[in-house]
Design an enzyme around this catalytic site. Structure first.
Site, PDB file in Angstrom:
ATOM      1  N   ASP A  61       0.865  -1.185   0.000  1.00  0.00           N
ATOM      2  CA  ASP A  61       0.000   0.000   0.000  1.00  0.00           C
ATOM      3  C   ASP A  61       0.898   1.230   0.000  1.00  0.00           C
ATOM      4  N   ALA A  85      -4.296   5.055  -7.372  1.00  0.00           N
ATOM      5  CA  ALA A  85      -5.325   5.965  -6.865  1.00  0.00           C
ATOM      6  C   ALA A  85      -6.643   5.214  -6.775  1.00  0.00           C
ATOM      7  N   GLU A  86      -7.538   5.761  -5.992  1.00  0.00           N
ATOM      8  CA  GLU A  86      -8.948   5.427  -6.139  1.00  0.00           C
ATOM      9  C   GLU A  86      -9.435   6.340  -7.247  1.00  0.00           C
ATOM     10  N   THR A 135      -5.513  14.217 -13.361  1.00  0.00           N
ATOM     11  CA  THR A 135      -6.710  14.238 -14.201  1.00  0.00           C
ATOM     12  C   THR A 135      -7.122  15.672 -14.535  1.00  0.00           C
ATOM     13  N   ASP A 136      -7.865  15.826 -15.619  1.00  0.00           N
ATOM     14  CA  ASP A 136      -8.414  17.152 -15.950  1.00  0.00           C
ATOM     15  C   ASP A 136      -9.557  17.535 -15.008  1.00  0.00           C
ATOM     16  N   GLU A 137     -10.048  16.552 -14.220  1.00  0.00           N
ATOM     17  CA  GLU A 137     -11.199  16.840 -13.359  1.00  0.00           C
ATOM     18  C   GLU A 137     -10.855  17.833 -12.249  1.00  0.00           C
ATOM     19  N   TYR A 160     -13.507  12.715  -5.489  1.00  0.00           N
ATOM     20  CA  TYR A 160     -12.393  12.195  -6.296  1.00  0.00           C
ATOM     21  C   TYR A 160     -11.513  13.337  -6.794  1.00  0.00           C
ATOM     22  N   LYS A 164      -7.590  14.367  -5.902  1.00  0.00           N
ATOM     23  CA  LYS A 164      -6.515  14.454  -6.915  1.00  0.00           C
ATOM     24  C   LYS A 164      -5.921  15.866  -6.909  1.00  0.00           C
ATOM     25  N   ASN A 190      -9.851   8.378 -20.245  1.00  0.00           N
ATOM     26  CA  ASN A 190      -9.198   7.332 -21.049  1.00  0.00           C
ATOM     27  C   ASN A 190     -10.157   6.192 -21.350  1.00  0.00           C
ATOM     28  N   LYS A 199     -16.611   1.889 -15.393  1.00  0.00           N
ATOM     29  CA  LYS A 199     -16.513   3.158 -16.119  1.00  0.00           C
ATOM     30  C   LYS A 199     -17.396   3.077 -17.368  1.00  0.00           C
ATOM     31  N   LEU A 200     -17.761   4.234 -17.902  1.00  0.00           N
ATOM     32  CA  LEU A 200     -18.816   4.283 -18.924  1.00  0.00           C
ATOM     33  C   LEU A 200     -18.587   3.323 -20.104  1.00  0.00           C
ATOM     34  N   ARG A 224     -17.413  14.509 -22.321  1.00  0.00           N
ATOM     35  CA  ARG A 224     -16.075  14.100 -21.911  1.00  0.00           C
ATOM     36  C   ARG A 224     -15.190  14.110 -23.153  1.00  0.00           C
ATOM     37  N   HIS A 296     -22.737  16.358 -10.887  1.00  0.00           N
ATOM     38  CA  HIS A 296     -22.188  15.875 -12.163  1.00  0.00           C
ATOM     39  C   HIS A 296     -21.562  16.994 -13.001  1.00  0.00           C
TER      40      HIS A 296
HETATM   41  P1  NAD Z   1      -7.634   2.113 -11.710  1.00  0.00           P
HETATM   42  O1  NAD Z   1      -8.668   2.331 -10.673  1.00  0.00           O
HETATM   43  O2  NAD Z   1      -7.946   1.248 -12.882  1.00  0.00           O
HETATM   44  O3  NAD Z   1      -6.307   1.498 -11.042  1.00  0.00           O
HETATM   45  C1  NAD Z   1      -5.787   1.967  -9.831  1.00  0.00           C
HETATM   46  C2  NAD Z   1      -4.698   1.007  -9.375  1.00  0.00           C
HETATM   47  O4  NAD Z   1      -4.123   1.538  -8.155  1.00  0.00           O
HETATM   48  C3  NAD Z   1      -5.202  -0.391  -9.070  1.00  0.00           C
HETATM   49  O5  NAD Z   1      -4.299  -1.357  -9.569  1.00  0.00           O
HETATM   50  C4  NAD Z   1      -5.228  -0.426  -7.539  1.00  0.00           C
HETATM   51  O6  NAD Z   1      -5.049  -1.743  -7.000  1.00  0.00           O
HETATM   52  C5  NAD Z   1      -4.058   0.478  -7.206  1.00  0.00           C
HETATM   53  N1  NAD Z   1      -4.179   1.070  -5.865  1.00  0.00           N
HETATM   54  C6  NAD Z   1      -5.272   1.688  -5.332  1.00  0.00           C
HETATM   55  N2  NAD Z   1      -4.997   2.085  -4.081  1.00  0.00           N
HETATM   56  C7  NAD Z   1      -3.704   1.743  -3.822  1.00  0.00           C
HETATM   57  C8  NAD Z   1      -2.839   1.903  -2.692  1.00  0.00           C
HETATM   58  N3  NAD Z   1      -3.247   2.504  -1.569  1.00  0.00           N
HETATM   59  N4  NAD Z   1      -1.571   1.443  -2.786  1.00  0.00           N
HETATM   60  C9  NAD Z   1      -1.124   0.822  -3.913  1.00  0.00           C
HETATM   61  N5  NAD Z   1      -1.909   0.625  -4.987  1.00  0.00           N
HETATM   62  C10 NAD Z   1      -3.184   1.090  -4.949  1.00  0.00           C
HETATM   63  O7  NAD Z   1      -7.188   3.577 -12.164  1.00  0.00           O
HETATM   64  P2  NAD Z   1      -6.807   4.120 -13.629  1.00  0.00           P
HETATM   65  O8  NAD Z   1      -8.054   4.434 -14.349  1.00  0.00           O
HETATM   66  O9  NAD Z   1      -5.792   3.212 -14.205  1.00  0.00           O
HETATM   67  O10 NAD Z   1      -6.116   5.502 -13.247  1.00  0.00           O
HETATM   68  C11 NAD Z   1      -4.707   5.563 -12.956  1.00  0.00           C
HETATM   69  C12 NAD Z   1      -4.340   7.001 -12.626  1.00  0.00           C
HETATM   70  O11 NAD Z   1      -4.656   7.849 -13.723  1.00  0.00           O
HETATM   71  C13 NAD Z   1      -5.097   7.569 -11.416  1.00  0.00           C
HETATM   72  O12 NAD Z   1      -4.190   8.338 -10.670  1.00  0.00           O
HETATM   73  C14 NAD Z   1      -6.182   8.437 -12.038  1.00  0.00           C
HETATM   74  O13 NAD Z   1      -6.513   9.502 -11.184  1.00  0.00           O
HETATM   75  C15 NAD Z   1      -5.473   8.928 -13.299  1.00  0.00           C
HETATM   76  N6  NAD Z   1      -6.361   9.257 -14.435  1.00  0.00           N
HETATM   77  C16 NAD Z   1      -7.296   8.345 -14.864  1.00  0.00           C
HETATM   78  C17 NAD Z   1      -8.079   8.660 -15.970  1.00  0.00           C
HETATM   79  C18 NAD Z   1      -9.087   7.668 -16.506  1.00  0.00           C
HETATM   80  O14 NAD Z   1      -9.853   8.035 -17.416  1.00  0.00           O
HETATM   81  N7  NAD Z   1      -9.137   6.444 -16.023  1.00  0.00           N
HETATM   82  C19 NAD Z   1      -7.912   9.883 -16.626  1.00  0.00           C
HETATM   83  C20 NAD Z   1      -6.939  10.781 -16.144  1.00  0.00           C
HETATM   84  C21 NAD Z   1      -6.158  10.448 -15.050  1.00  0.00           C
HETATM   85  P1  TYD Z   2     -16.956   7.708 -15.918  1.00  0.00           P
HETATM   86  O1  TYD Z   2     -16.556   6.653 -16.902  1.00  0.00           O
HETATM   87  O2  TYD Z   2     -17.384   7.291 -14.549  1.00  0.00           O
HETATM   88  O3  TYD Z   2     -15.764   8.763 -15.865  1.00  0.00           O
HETATM   89  P2  TYD Z   2     -15.702  10.235 -15.163  1.00  0.00           P
HETATM   90  O4  TYD Z   2     -16.800  10.347 -14.181  1.00  0.00           O
HETATM   91  O5  TYD Z   2     -14.355  10.209 -14.499  1.00  0.00           O
HETATM   92  O6  TYD Z   2     -15.798  11.226 -16.280  1.00  0.00           O
HETATM   93  O7  TYD Z   2     -18.147   8.528 -16.551  1.00  0.00           O
HETATM   94  C1  TYD Z   2     -18.039   9.166 -17.813  1.00  0.00           C
HETATM   95  C2  TYD Z   2     -19.324   9.905 -18.063  1.00  0.00           C
HETATM   96  O8  TYD Z   2     -20.394   8.964 -18.235  1.00  0.00           O
HETATM   97  C3  TYD Z   2     -19.751  10.790 -16.907  1.00  0.00           C
HETATM   98  O9  TYD Z   2     -20.356  11.975 -17.438  1.00  0.00           O
HETATM   99  C4  TYD Z   2     -20.798   9.966 -16.177  1.00  0.00           C
HETATM  100  C5  TYD Z   2     -21.430   9.159 -17.285  1.00  0.00           C
HETATM  101  N1  TYD Z   2     -21.914   7.805 -16.929  1.00  0.00           N
HETATM  102  C6  TYD Z   2     -23.201   7.400 -17.299  1.00  0.00           C
HETATM  103  O10 TYD Z   2     -23.981   8.181 -17.896  1.00  0.00           O
HETATM  104  N2  TYD Z   2     -23.596   6.140 -16.998  1.00  0.00           N
HETATM  105  C7  TYD Z   2     -22.791   5.253 -16.334  1.00  0.00           C
HETATM  106  O11 TYD Z   2     -23.210   4.093 -16.074  1.00  0.00           O
HETATM  107  C8  TYD Z   2     -21.468   5.679 -15.972  1.00  0.00           C
HETATM  108  C9  TYD Z   2     -20.536   4.736 -15.238  1.00  0.00           C
HETATM  109  C10 TYD Z   2     -21.077   6.954 -16.300  1.00  0.00           C
END
Ligand code: NAD
Ligand code: TYD
Length: 358
Positions: A61, A85-86, A135-137, A160, A164, A190, A199-200, A224, A296
């Protein structure tokens, strides 16, 4: 080995794609992947990558400060790609605690471990680099026009994005206060292989494949800016190799889409590849408008001029090409999808690594 890179969260969606990229294209780097294996961490995401001189997995961790300190020293880590991250907004609304712990406290413990190793007189390794993946969020929500640039004021609006944003501020503070060689990337949404189906895009794919309802929040017009995960990973690699310490880089693909358009596109592609549902129903009939997400954000859109101008990065995938390739990947990897959906992927690591970490 020319570099020892600590990848955090390398068993998650983007982290695993990044580990795969550098394992293939930087064979002289040693990769140390530290992952807690939460519900989002799946060792199967790295099937085919074996432990050896250029890859080591550490089940831990990132919040464990002492363990991170030891790991940095033991491995003489010179580069960090911090993904762990979460990451799911909906979960941050129902249970924010883990977001505060991992995203803020976890980032802090890594920054401290890096500071202890790199700032001591004993450090004689490569010029170090701490790449914090964000993230851009963190910038909040846009109206109908405009883009997020690196100078847009932070205005996070979910637990979230607030967690971040906090970690970005900490990382930047370590650059300004201690001169720690921190770089930050802020990327848009992504999609691609190995994304957890909460995720969506993977959720819509899986439900549409099996004829289940497709939940669309609110009016479906939230926007998005979608980027294929491989384009994101290549941008991160470029920032590690050529970016500036203290620099922030926005990463996005100029692929703004309303959610309803994304969901409809997935339905149409599946209809074409798999045929219509029983009774000749097109999959878009599964779309179900549901109660909106709390708070949202309406629109995200990235201005990626800086990374294009300074580092020459350009996304290679259009959304149309990327989404078709992603659906092909999910169709071809149904064993992976099914194990994630039915939870059996967790049995595998419970056997390998024992109890979940506290
Ligand atoms: P994900 O939720 O798929 O994966 C997160 C990983 O981190 C998992 O393998 C989990 O086991 C690990 N993890 C969680 N808590 C931990 C801890 N305390 N110690 C060690 N490992 C831990 O996330 P993702 O979608 O791959 O995102 C990765 C990074 O990119 C994040 O920092 C997220 O904020 C950033 N990001 C994601 C997106 C996206 O669209 N998914 C876009 C921009 C930035
Ligand atoms: P998500 O994939 O959770 O990414 P983020 O919230 O980080 O942008 O969601 C993408 C968009 O889709 C967001 O506007 C929320 C929407 N959404 C739905 O409409 N239905 C769903 O079941 C989910 C998971 C997301």
């Amino acid at each position: 080995m020319t570099r020892t890179i600590l990848v955090t969260g390398g068993c998650g969606f983007i982290g695993a794609n990044f580990v795969r990229l550098i394992h293939a294209e930087r064979p002289d780097w040693r990769i140390v992947n530290v992952d807690k294996l939460t519900y989002a961490g799946n060792p199967h995401n790295l099937d085919g990558i074996e432990e050896g001189h250029n890859y080591r997995f550490v089940h831990d961790d990132i919040c464990h400060g002492e363990a991170m300190w030891r790991l940095f020293h033991e491995e003489k880590v010179d580069t960090v790609a911090h993904f762990a991250a979460e990451s799911h907004v909906d979960r941050s609304i129902t249970g924010p605690t883990a977001f505060i712990e991992t995203n803020i406290v976890g980032t802090f413990s890594l920054l401290e471990a890096a500071r202890a190793l790199w700032q001591g007189d004993a450090w004689q390794g490569n010029p170090p680099c701490f790449l914090h993946v964000s993230t851009d969020e963190v910038y909040g929500s846009l109206g109908d026009s405009g883009y997020f640039t690196e100078t847009t004021a932070y205005s996070p609006r979910s637990p979230y994005s607030a967690s971040k944003a906090s970690s970005d501020h900490l990382a930047r503070a370590y650059f300004h206060t201690y001169g720690l060689p921190v770089r930050i990337t802020n990327c848009s949404n992504n999609y691609g292989p190995y994304q957890f189906p909460e995720k969506l895009i993977p959720l819509t794919f899986n439900n549409a494949l099996h004829g289940k309802p497709l939940p669309v929040y609110g009016d479906g017009k939230n926007i998005r800016d979608w980027l294929h995960v491989e384009d994101h990973c290549r941008a991160i690699l470029l920032v590690i190799e050529q970016g500036k310490n203290g620099g922030s880089y926005n990463i996005g693909g100029h692929n703004e889409k309303e959610n309803i358009e994304v969901v409809t596109t997935i339905c149409d592609i599946l209809d074409e590849k798999r045929g219509l549902l029983p009774g000749g129903r097109p999959r878009h009939e599964l779309i179900t408008f549901v109660k909106d997400r709390l708070g949202h954000d309406r629109r995200y859109a990235i201005d990626a001029t800086k990374i294009a101008g300074e580092l020459g990065w350009r996304p290679e995938m259009t959304f149309e090409k990327g989404i078709a390739a992603t659906i092909d990947w999910y169709l071809a990897n149904s064993a992976w999808v099914n194990a994630v959906v039915d939870g059996s992927y967790q049995k595998y690591y419970a056997e390998m690594y024992g109890q979940a970490l506290a």
